[in-house]
Design a protein around this motif. Structure first.
Motif, PDB file in Angstrom:
ATOM      1  N   GLU A 100       0.826  -1.199   0.000  1.00 21.96           N
ATOM      2  CA  GLU A 100       0.000   0.000   0.000  1.00 21.96           C
ATOM      3  C   GLU A 100       0.864   1.254   0.000  1.00 21.96           C
ATOM      4  O   GLU A 100       1.878   1.315   0.697  1.00 21.96           O
ATOM      5  N   GLY A 101       0.449   2.251  -0.769  1.00 19.15           N
ATOM      6  CA  GLY A 101       1.173   3.522  -0.776  1.00 19.15           C
ATOM      7  C   GLY A 101       0.599   4.428  -1.833  1.00 19.15           C
ATOM      8  O   GLY A 101      -0.023   3.956  -2.784  1.00 19.15           O
ATOM      9  N   PRO A 102       0.823   5.746  -1.699  1.00 15.90           N
ATOM     10  CA  PRO A 102       0.283   6.672  -2.699  1.00 15.90           C
ATOM     11  C   PRO A 102       0.958   6.477  -4.046  1.00 15.90           C
ATOM     12  O   PRO A 102       2.014   5.837  -4.142  1.00 15.90           O
ATOM     13  N   GLU A 103       0.364   7.032  -5.073  1.00 15.11           N
ATOM     14  CA  GLU A 103       0.912   6.935  -6.416  1.00 15.11           C
ATOM     15  C   GLU A 103       2.336   7.482  -6.429  1.00 15.11           C
ATOM     16  O   GLU A 103       2.605   8.526  -5.853  1.00 15.11           O
ATOM     17  N   GLU A 152      -3.558   1.843  -3.522  1.00 13.58           N
ATOM     18  CA  GLU A 152      -3.293   3.177  -3.003  1.00 13.58           C
ATOM     19  C   GLU A 152      -3.983   3.415  -1.675  1.00 13.58           C
ATOM     20  O   GLU A 152      -3.596   4.303  -0.929  1.00 13.58           O
ATOM     21  N   ASN A 153      -5.012   2.636  -1.423  1.00 10.18           N
ATOM     22  CA  ASN A 153      -5.799   2.901  -0.232  1.00 10.18           C
ATOM     23  C   ASN A 153      -6.481   1.615   0.228  1.00 10.18           C
ATOM     24  O   ASN A 153      -7.406   1.132  -0.418  1.00 10.18           O
ATOM     25  N   ARG A 154      -6.046   1.090   1.366  1.00 14.77           N
ATOM     26  CA  ARG A 154      -6.552  -0.215   1.792  1.00 14.77           C
ATOM     27  C   ARG A 154      -8.023  -0.163   2.190  1.00 14.77           C
ATOM     28  O   ARG A 154      -8.680  -1.191   2.249  1.00 14.77           O
ATOM     29  N   SER A 155      -8.544   1.053   2.459  1.00 13.41           N
ATOM     30  CA  SER A 155      -9.954   1.137   2.836  1.00 13.41           C
ATOM     31  C   SER A 155     -10.859   0.768   1.650  1.00 13.41           C
ATOM     32  O   SER A 155     -12.046   0.531   1.822  1.00 13.41           O
ATOM     33  N   ARG A 156     -10.260   0.718   0.448  1.00 14.19           N
ATOM     34  CA  ARG A 156     -11.049   0.332  -0.730  1.00 14.19           C
ATOM     35  C   ARG A 156     -11.095  -1.189  -0.902  1.00 14.19           C
ATOM     36  O   ARG A 156     -11.767  -1.695  -1.794  1.00 14.19           O
ATOM     37  N   MET A 157     -10.357  -1.919  -0.069  1.00 11.71           N
ATOM     38  CA  MET A 157     -10.319  -3.374  -0.211  1.00 11.71           C
ATOM     39  C   MET A 157     -11.308  -4.010   0.759  1.00 11.71           C
ATOM     40  O   MET A 157     -11.487  -3.532   1.880  1.00 11.71           O
ATOM     41  N   LEU A 158     -11.906  -5.125   0.325  1.00 19.72           N
ATOM     42  CA  LEU A 158     -12.845  -5.838   1.203  1.00 19.72           C
ATOM     43  C   LEU A 158     -12.101  -6.393   2.414  1.00 19.72           C
ATOM     44  O   LEU A 158     -10.977  -6.885   2.283  1.00 19.72           O
ATOM     45  N   PRO A 159     -12.732  -6.359   3.587  1.00 23.36           N
ATOM     46  CA  PRO A 159     -12.101  -6.915   4.787  1.00 23.36           C
ATOM     47  C   PRO A 159     -11.710  -8.382   4.599  1.00 23.36           C
ATOM     48  O   PRO A 159     -10.703  -8.837   5.149  1.00 23.36           O
ATOM     49  N   THR A 160     -12.501  -9.109   3.807  1.00 25.38           N
ATOM     50  CA  THR A 160     -12.182 -10.525   3.573  1.00 25.38           C
ATOM     51  C   THR A 160     -10.858 -10.679   2.825  1.00 25.38           C
ATOM     52  O   THR A 160     -10.135 -11.652   3.025  1.00 25.38           O
ATOM     53  N   ILE A 161     -10.549  -9.737   1.962  1.00 24.15           N
ATOM     54  CA  ILE A 161      -9.253  -9.763   1.257  1.00 24.15           C
ATOM     55  C   ILE A 161      -8.152  -9.385   2.241  1.00 24.15           C
ATOM     56  O   ILE A 161      -7.128 -10.073   2.352  1.00 24.15           O
ATOM     57  N   LEU A 162      -8.380  -8.296   2.969  1.00 24.31           N
ATOM     58  CA  LEU A 162      -7.354  -7.806   3.897  1.00 24.31           C
ATOM     59  C   LEU A 162      -6.995  -8.863   4.935  1.00 24.31           C
ATOM     60  O   LEU A 162      -5.839  -9.006   5.326  1.00 24.31           O
ATOM     61  N   ARG A 192      -6.749 -11.909   4.603  1.00 25.16           N
ATOM     62  CA  ARG A 192      -5.925 -12.994   4.057  1.00 25.16           C
ATOM     63  C   ARG A 192      -4.580 -12.504   3.541  1.00 25.16           C
ATOM     64  O   ARG A 192      -3.812 -13.287   2.983  1.00 25.16           O
ATOM     65  N   ALA A 193      -4.320 -11.220   3.728  1.00 24.72           N
ATOM     66  CA  ALA A 193      -3.073 -10.667   3.192  1.00 24.72           C
ATOM     67  C   ALA A 193      -2.209 -10.103   4.311  1.00 24.72           C
ATOM     68  O   ALA A 193      -2.713  -9.679   5.349  1.00 24.72           O
ATOM     69  N   ILE A 194      -0.913 -10.126   4.075  1.00 23.54           N
ATOM     70  CA  ILE A 194       0.004  -9.383   4.944  1.00 23.54           C
ATOM     71  C   ILE A 194       0.264  -8.052   4.242  1.00 23.54           C
ATOM     72  O   ILE A 194       0.420  -8.019   3.021  1.00 23.54           O
ATOM     73  N   SER A 195       0.245  -6.968   5.017  1.00 23.90           N
ATOM     74  CA  SER A 195       0.362  -5.649   4.393  1.00 23.90           C
ATOM     75  C   SER A 195       1.721  -5.020   4.640  1.00 23.90           C
ATOM     76  O   SER A 195       2.290  -5.156   5.719  1.00 23.90           O
ATOM     77  N   VAL A 196       2.194  -4.339   3.634  1.00 21.00           N
ATOM     78  CA  VAL A 196       3.414  -3.540   3.754  1.00 21.00           C
ATOM     79  C   VAL A 196       3.048  -2.146   3.283  1.00 21.00           C
ATOM     80  O   VAL A 196       2.440  -1.985   2.224  1.00 21.00           O
ATOM     81  N   GLU A 197       3.389  -1.156   4.092  1.00 23.02           N
ATOM     82  CA  GLU A 197       3.027   0.206   3.720  1.00 23.02           C
ATOM     83  C   GLU A 197       4.264   0.975   3.279  1.00 23.02           C
ATOM     84  O   GLU A 197       5.288   0.962   3.964  1.00 23.02           O
ATOM     85  N   LEU A 198       4.171   1.626   2.143  1.00 24.84           N
ATOM     86  CA  LEU A 198       5.297   2.421   1.650  1.00 24.84           C
ATOM     87  C   LEU A 198       5.106   3.881   2.028  1.00 24.84           C
ATOM     88  O   LEU A 198       4.001   4.397   1.998  1.00 24.84           O
ATOM     89  N   GLU A 199       6.205   4.500   2.366  1.00 23.13           N
ATOM     90  CA  GLU A 199       6.141   5.910   2.725  1.00 23.13           C
ATOM     91  C   GLU A 199       6.754   6.747   1.619  1.00 23.13           C
ATOM     92  O   GLU A 199       7.622   6.288   0.899  1.00 23.13           O
TER      93      GLU A 199
END
Ligand SMILES: [Zn+2]
Length: 315
Positions: A30-33, A144-154, A156-163
């Motif tokens: 996840e991270g901005p454009e 770009e924005n994890r709030s746009r992803m379904l909780p069911t997807i989230l 099952r995924a490990i997240s990495v956030e880019l700054e």
């Protein structure tokens, strides 16, 4: 290719996951454009496919192909040009393809860009495959924005956030990504983009380092420190590309001129050549450019230029 020069935290997370053999089947980046999601994803894909040590070794066939973005087992999908949504049909295609064994590597990696542009139907289709993926498959979801992803997807995924890097880190990254540009131009672009490397490259007017800029840099290095054959090998790539050669030689001439001006700051350069030798080298490249414009055969003018530059730098 500089990989995540600035995203040290994300880089460490990815390295840890890979080293521990705990790399998840689904990784959400996840991270901005412009924050480097694709670079991070390719780095992860390279690490997963690498057969050397330490991973990614950067030298094995898998690393080399991943660096060139041509590895057959890394499948890249994104929103088609002119569309706003990630099509559900594409997700169905991915689902079918995922069961086919990899070509060359031990794994198959799906790099799914702009996953946030999937509607609920598309995400539900994706869910079916990430719930129970084949063992050899990894999904790298870029969003770009994890709030746009379904909780069911989230879930099952490990997240990495880019700054987004600082302006200074961005300018430093641009040095490698846009070697044909001056330090002032890079600094201005980095500041204008607020540190966002992707956007800064956009401001510089090139989405990635041009072949000419990279070749000019390599040529200058080889002409000063290296062997003739290495120079000729770079130039051989332009046998059928007179326009490309012109562009590369212009950058090379500019490179020698800049080196002459900035010589004092570079100890290795100072020990090797004088200012006058560098000016002579720039003149020799200028003569090659004139020949290129007069339709002199490219192999001939390349050979002449290498001789003349070497002579200028030795004389
Ligand atoms: Zn490798």
């Amino acid at each position: 290719m500089p990989e995540l020069l600035y995203n040290r935290k994300a880089n460490a997370t990815l390295a840890n996951l890979a080293a521990g053999g705990r790399f998840p089947h689904t990784l959400l980046i996840e991270g901005p454009e412009g924050s480097g999601k694709k670079t991070a994803a390719w780095q992860a894909a390279k690490t997963l496919l690498c057969e050397g040590e330490p991973k990614p070794c950067g030298r094995c066939a898998h690393c080399v192909k991943a660096d060139k973005r041509v590895h057959p087992d890394v499948r890249y999908y994104t929103v088609p040009e002119g569309k706003k949504e990630f099509p559900v049909e594409t997700v169905r295609e991915i689902r079918q393809d995922a069961y086919i064994a990899p070509n060359e590597g031990a794994r198959k990696i799906y790099l799914i860009d702009r996953a946030h542009a999937m509607n609920a139907a598309a995400q539900n289709a994706l869910l079916k495959i990430i719930e129970e993926p084949p063992d050899f498959v990894n999904f790298l979801l870029l969003c770009e924005n994890r709030s746009r992803m379904l909780p069911t997807i989230l879930s099952r995924a490990i997240s990495v956030e880019l700054e987004v890097p600082s302006v200074e880190e961005c300018a430093a990254a641009l040095e490698a990504l846009a070697p044909g540009r001056s330090a002032q131009e890079r600094q201005a672009a980095a500041a204008g983009a607020g540190g966002n490397i992707g956007r800064a490259l956009g401001l510089l007017g090139s989405a990635k380092p041009s072949k000419s800029a990279a070749d000019a840099k390599k040529l200058r290095e080889e002409l000063i420190y290296g062997e003739r054959y290495a120079c000729l090998r770079v130039l051989a790539g332009y046998d059928k590309d007179r326009d490309g050669l012109g562009q590369t030689l212009s950058l090379l001439r500019e490179g020698f001129a800049q080196a002459a001006v900035g010589r004092e700051a570079d100890e290795r350069l100072c020990n090797r050549v004088t200012v006058m030798q560098l000016v002579g080298a720039a003149d020799a490249v200028e003569r090659a450019l004139l020949r290129a414009g007069r339709n002199v055969s490219i192999p001939l003018l390349s050979a002449c230029m290498v001789e003349e530059v070497k002579a200028a730098l030795a004389g």
